[in-house]
Design a protein around this motif. Structure first.
Motif, PDB file in Angstrom:
ATOM      1  N   LEU A 226       0.828  -1.201   0.000  1.00  0.00           N
ATOM      2  CA  LEU A 226       0.000   0.000   0.000  1.00  0.00           C
ATOM      3  C   LEU A 226       0.870   1.261   0.000  1.00  0.00           C
ATOM      4  O   LEU A 226       0.561   2.249  -0.664  1.00  0.00           O
ATOM      5  N   LEU A 227       1.991   1.211   0.705  1.00  0.00           N
ATOM      6  CA  LEU A 227       2.854   2.380   0.820  1.00  0.00           C
ATOM      7  C   LEU A 227       3.620   2.674  -0.462  1.00  0.00           C
ATOM      8  O   LEU A 227       3.676   3.832  -0.906  1.00  0.00           O
ATOM      9  N   ALA A 228       4.229   1.662  -1.063  1.00  0.00           N
ATOM     10  CA  ALA A 228       5.134   1.964  -2.176  1.00  0.00           C
ATOM     11  C   ALA A 228       5.341   0.770  -3.081  1.00  0.00           C
ATOM     12  O   ALA A 228       6.471   0.315  -3.273  1.00  0.00           O
ATOM     13  N   ASP A 229       4.275   0.247  -3.643  1.00  0.00           N
ATOM     14  CA  ASP A 229       4.388  -0.796  -4.661  1.00  0.00           C
ATOM     15  C   ASP A 229       3.483  -0.402  -5.827  1.00  0.00           C
ATOM     16  O   ASP A 229       2.279  -0.580  -5.775  1.00  0.00           O
ATOM     17  N   GLY A 230       4.067   0.161  -6.846  1.00  0.00           N
ATOM     18  CA  GLY A 230       3.278   0.598  -7.994  1.00  0.00           C
ATOM     19  C   GLY A 230       2.967   2.087  -7.950  1.00  0.00           C
ATOM     20  O   GLY A 230       3.054   2.753  -6.914  1.00  0.00           O
ATOM     21  N   GLU A 231       2.574   2.623  -9.089  1.00  0.00           N
ATOM     22  CA  GLU A 231       2.362   4.062  -9.223  1.00  0.00           C
ATOM     23  C   GLU A 231       1.149   4.570  -8.461  1.00  0.00           C
ATOM     24  O   GLU A 231       1.036   5.767  -8.210  1.00  0.00           O
ATOM     25  N   SER A 232       0.229   3.687  -8.096  1.00  0.00           N
ATOM     26  CA  SER A 232      -0.948   4.119  -7.343  1.00  0.00           C
ATOM     27  C   SER A 232      -0.732   4.067  -5.838  1.00  0.00           C
ATOM     28  O   SER A 232      -1.610   4.477  -5.075  1.00  0.00           O
ATOM     29  N   SER A 233       0.415   3.592  -5.375  1.00  0.00           N
ATOM     30  CA  SER A 233       0.683   3.501  -3.943  1.00  0.00           C
ATOM     31  C   SER A 233       0.884   4.900  -3.347  1.00  0.00           C
ATOM     32  O   SER A 233       1.219   5.859  -4.042  1.00  0.00           O
ATOM     33  N   ARG A 234       0.662   5.013  -2.049  1.00  0.00           N
ATOM     34  CA  ARG A 234       0.631   6.325  -1.399  1.00  0.00           C
ATOM     35  C   ARG A 234       1.930   7.106  -1.552  1.00  0.00           C
ATOM     36  O   ARG A 234       1.928   8.287  -1.931  1.00  0.00           O
ATOM     37  N   LEU A 235       3.023   6.493  -1.199  1.00  0.00           N
ATOM     38  CA  LEU A 235       4.286   7.213  -1.238  1.00  0.00           C
ATOM     39  C   LEU A 235       4.703   7.549  -2.665  1.00  0.00           C
ATOM     40  O   LEU A 235       5.217   8.645  -2.926  1.00  0.00           O
ATOM     41  N   TYR A 236       4.494   6.634  -3.584  1.00  0.00           N
ATOM     42  CA  TYR A 236       4.853   6.917  -4.971  1.00  0.00           C
ATOM     43  C   TYR A 236       4.006   8.067  -5.497  1.00  0.00           C
ATOM     44  O   TYR A 236       4.526   8.997  -6.139  1.00  0.00           O
ATOM     45  N   ARG A 237       2.710   8.004  -5.241  1.00  0.00           N
ATOM     46  CA  ARG A 237       1.812   9.032  -5.772  1.00  0.00           C
ATOM     47  C   ARG A 237       2.186  10.414  -5.229  1.00  0.00           C
ATOM     48  O   ARG A 237       2.212  11.399  -5.973  1.00  0.00           O
ATOM     49  N   ARG A 238       2.503  10.489  -3.940  1.00  0.00           N
ATOM     50  CA  ARG A 238       2.782  11.803  -3.339  1.00  0.00           C
ATOM     51  C   ARG A 238       4.196  12.283  -3.652  1.00  0.00           C
ATOM     52  O   ARG A 238       4.404  13.420  -4.080  1.00  0.00           O
ATOM     53  N   LEU A 239       5.197  11.430  -3.452  1.00  0.00           N
ATOM     54  CA  LEU A 239       6.586  11.876  -3.558  1.00  0.00           C
ATOM     55  C   LEU A 239       7.081  11.972  -4.995  1.00  0.00           C
ATOM     56  O   LEU A 239       7.831  12.895  -5.344  1.00  0.00           O
TER      57      LEU A 239
ATOM     58  N   GLU B 179       8.376  14.694   3.959  1.00  0.00           N
ATOM     59  CA  GLU B 179       7.266  14.258   3.117  1.00  0.00           C
ATOM     60  C   GLU B 179       6.908  12.793   3.375  1.00  0.00           C
ATOM     61  O   GLU B 179       5.730  12.423   3.390  1.00  0.00           O
ATOM     62  N   VAL B 180       7.920  11.956   3.588  1.00  0.00           N
ATOM     63  CA  VAL B 180       7.639  10.554   3.911  1.00  0.00           C
ATOM     64  C   VAL B 180       6.861  10.469   5.214  1.00  0.00           C
ATOM     65  O   VAL B 180       5.842   9.776   5.314  1.00  0.00           O
ATOM     66  N   SER B 181       7.321  11.189   6.234  1.00  0.00           N
ATOM     67  CA  SER B 181       6.673  11.131   7.539  1.00  0.00           C
ATOM     68  C   SER B 181       5.240  11.646   7.475  1.00  0.00           C
ATOM     69  O   SER B 181       4.328  11.064   8.098  1.00  0.00           O
TER      70      SER B 181
END
Length: 434
Positions: free
Chosen positions: A285-298, A339-341
Motif C-alpha cells: 500500500l505504501l510503495a508498490d506501484g504508481e498508485s501507492s501512497r508514497l509513490y503518488r505523493r513523492l 514528506e515521507v513522515s
C-alpha cells in the motif's frame, strides 16, 4: 509422511500445490512436489544457518560457506559441481540470508541422481576436501565481493549502517550477512571445520525436490544418497531479544552519491507472526506501484523523489519494514524525510481507502503467483516455509492469508509499526553536503 493439498486453479481465494513431507532416520526433512508440465526437476537444499548464528569476531561464516561448498568434496573436484550441472543443461547457485543458507539447481529430470549425489557428497564428505589453500582463496573472493558490492558501491554501506543503528551490541541481526573484513581475516581452518560440524548436518536441513518426478521413486533415491549421512548434535538456539529496545535511532552516512537517500526501518512482525501478511500488504500500500501512497505523493505529485520503495524482510525471529526514498537533484534529505513522515501520518489518521487496500492485496498476491510460477520458485518457497516457519503448508495458505487482510488489520499494523519511536532513520548524503 504428510501430504499437502492438490494442485488447483488460482481462484479468488487460494492456490494449492500437492506435496509430500518425509523425515529420514538421520533427521533430514524431505519435501516432494510433482509437476509433469516440463521435463525439469528442482533440487533445493536449505540449511538452518545464517548470519544470525555467527558469534562476535567470526561474522561472515555462513556466507563464506556459500562459496566453500562449491569448492569440492571428497568425490567431487574443486570446480566439478558447476561443470557437472551446467554440462547437462542445468542451472545452479546458492545464497545466504540472516536465517538460512541454501543451494539449488534446476536440471533435466533424468539427471536427478546427479544433483542428489552432488548435494549428498558435500553434506557428508566436505571436511576431507577443505584445505588452507581453498579457504584463503574463497576468503579473498568474499573480501573482494564486499569491496565491490558494499564499500565501493553507491549507498552500499546503507543496510549495514541501518542494522548497526537498529539493533544493540550483541544482537544476532546487527551485522550484515557478508560479515566484516577483520573477521574474515581471522577465520582459521579449525574455525571453518567447527562451523561445518555444527550446522551442515542432515538434521539441520530441508531437502526439496520439485518437478518431473514420482513420489515413491524420488523418496527412494533420496534415501539412497542421503540416508547414511550421520546426524549430529543439534546446534544451539539463538538468543534474540524480542521486542528490540524502544526509541527512535538516527544516523547520517556520507557517501560518494549524487543525491540523498532516506532509509526508514520499522520493527515489524517476523515471518512466523500471524500479522506478517498484514505488514506485507501495508508495504504494498505504501510503495508498490504508481498508485501507492508514497509513490503518488513523492514521485508524481510533489516530484521530490526519483523513486520510492517499501518492503518487509521475512526474518525468522524479528521483523523489519523498510521505506527507502531517493531524492531528486536539489532536494535535501530533511525535505524528503518530512514528506515521507507526513504521508505515513496521513495513513495513521485516515486509514486505507477500500480501493487502495484492494490494490495492495492484489499486488501482494501477484508477487506470490509470480514467485510460484516455476518449480524453482516453488521449491524455494517450500524450503523457506519449512525452515523458517516449521510448516511447508504455509505455501498453500499464503494466497488466502493476504486476501483476508482487512481495513482493521491495516489500521492495527499502522498503529503498531509506523510509530516514530519504533523506527531507525538513516540519511545517505553526498559527502560534500554532510
Amino acid at each position: 509422511m504428510s501430504t499437502g493439498g492438490e494442485l488447483l486453479r488460482a481462484g479468488a481465494a487460494e492456490i494449492r500445490f500437492e506435496f509430500q513431507t518425509h523425515v529420514l532416520e538421520n533427521g533430514l526433512r524431505v519435501i516432494l512436489h510433482e509437476d509433469h508440465s516440463s521435463p525439469l526437476v528442482s533440487v533445493h537444499i536449505m540449511y538452518h544457518v545464517g548470519s544470525k548464528d555467527e558469534r562476535k569476531g567470526r561474522t561472515g561464516f555462513a556466507h563464506l560457506f556459500e562459496h566453500l561448498l562449491f569448492q569440492g568434496s571428497r568425490h567431487v573436484g574443486e570446480t566439478e559441481h558447476f561443470r557437472y550441472v551446467q554440462g547437462v543443461g542445468g542451472t545452479l547457485n546458492g545464497s545466504t540470508w540472516f536465517d538460512r543458507t541454501n543451494y539449488f539447481q534446476t536440471l533435466p529430470s533424468n539427471n536427478l541422481d546427479l544433483a542428489l549425489w552432488l548435494e549428498s557428497d558435500r553434506m557428508g564428505f566436505f571436511l576431507p576436501a577443505i584445505t588452507q589453500k581453498k579457504l584463503d582463496n574463497q576468503r579473498g573472493v568474499v573480501k573482494n565481493e564486499r569491496r565491490q558490492s558494499y564499500e565501493n558501491r553507491p549507498y552500499g554501506l546503507a543496510v549495514e549502517t541501518v542494522l548497526r543503528n537498529t539493533y544493540p551490541e550483541g544482537h544476532p541481526y546487527r551485522h550484515p550477512t557478508i560479515g566484516f573484513m577483520e573477521d574474515l581475516d581471522a577465520a582459521s581452518l579449525d574455525d571453518v571445520r567447527a562451523f561445518f560440524e555444527m550446522y551442515y548436518a542432515p538434521n539441520n536441513a530441508v531437502l526439496v525436490l520439485a518437478g518431473d518426478l514420482e513420489f515413491d521413486d524420488a523418496l527412494q533415491r533420496v534415501g539412497h544418497y542421503f540416508g547414511e549421512v550421520p546426524a549430529r548434535k543439534p546446534p544451539p538456539a539463538v538468543d534474540t531479544p524480542v521486542p528490540p529496545p524502544p526509541g527512535e535511532r538516527r544516523a547520517v552516512l556520507e557517501d560518494r552519491v549524487q543525491v540523498p537517500r532516506v532509509y526508514m526501518t520499522f520493527h515489524a512482525p517476523s515471518f512466523r507472526h500471524p500479522a506478517f501478511e498484514a505488514s506485507g500488504v501495508l508495504a504494498s500500500l505504501l510503495a508498490d506501484g504508481e498508485s501507492s501512497r508514497l509513490y503518488r505523493r513523492l514521485v508524481y505529485e510533489k516530484k521530490i523523489a526519483g523513486e520510492v520503495h517499501a518492503f518487509v524482510w521475512p526474518l525468522e525471529l524479528v521483523g523489519m519494514l523498510w521505506v527507502v526514498a531517493t531524492a531528486r537533484p536539489g532536494v535535501t534529505a530533511a525535505e524528503l524525510e518530512t514528506e515521507v513522515s507526513e504521508t505515513l501520518d496521513s495513513l495513521l489518521m485516515e486509514g486505507p481507502a477500500e480501493d487502495e487496500l484492494l490494490g495492495a492485496q492484489n499486488r501482494a498476491r501477484r508477487r506470490l503467483v509470480r514467485n510460484l510460477a516455476g518449480v524453482g520458485g516453488r521449491s524455494d518457497a517450500l524450503a523457506h516455509a519449512a525452515v523458517l516457519r516449521g510448516d511447508p503448508e504455509y505455501v498453500n495458505e499464503a494466497f488466502a492469508r493476504y486476501a483476508e487482510v482487512g481495513e482493521e488489520d491495516i489500521r492495527r499494523s499502522v498503529a503498531d509499526i509506523l510509530r516514530p519511536e519504533n523506527r531507525s532513520v538513516l540519511w545517505v548524503v553526498p559527502a560534500e553536503a554532510a
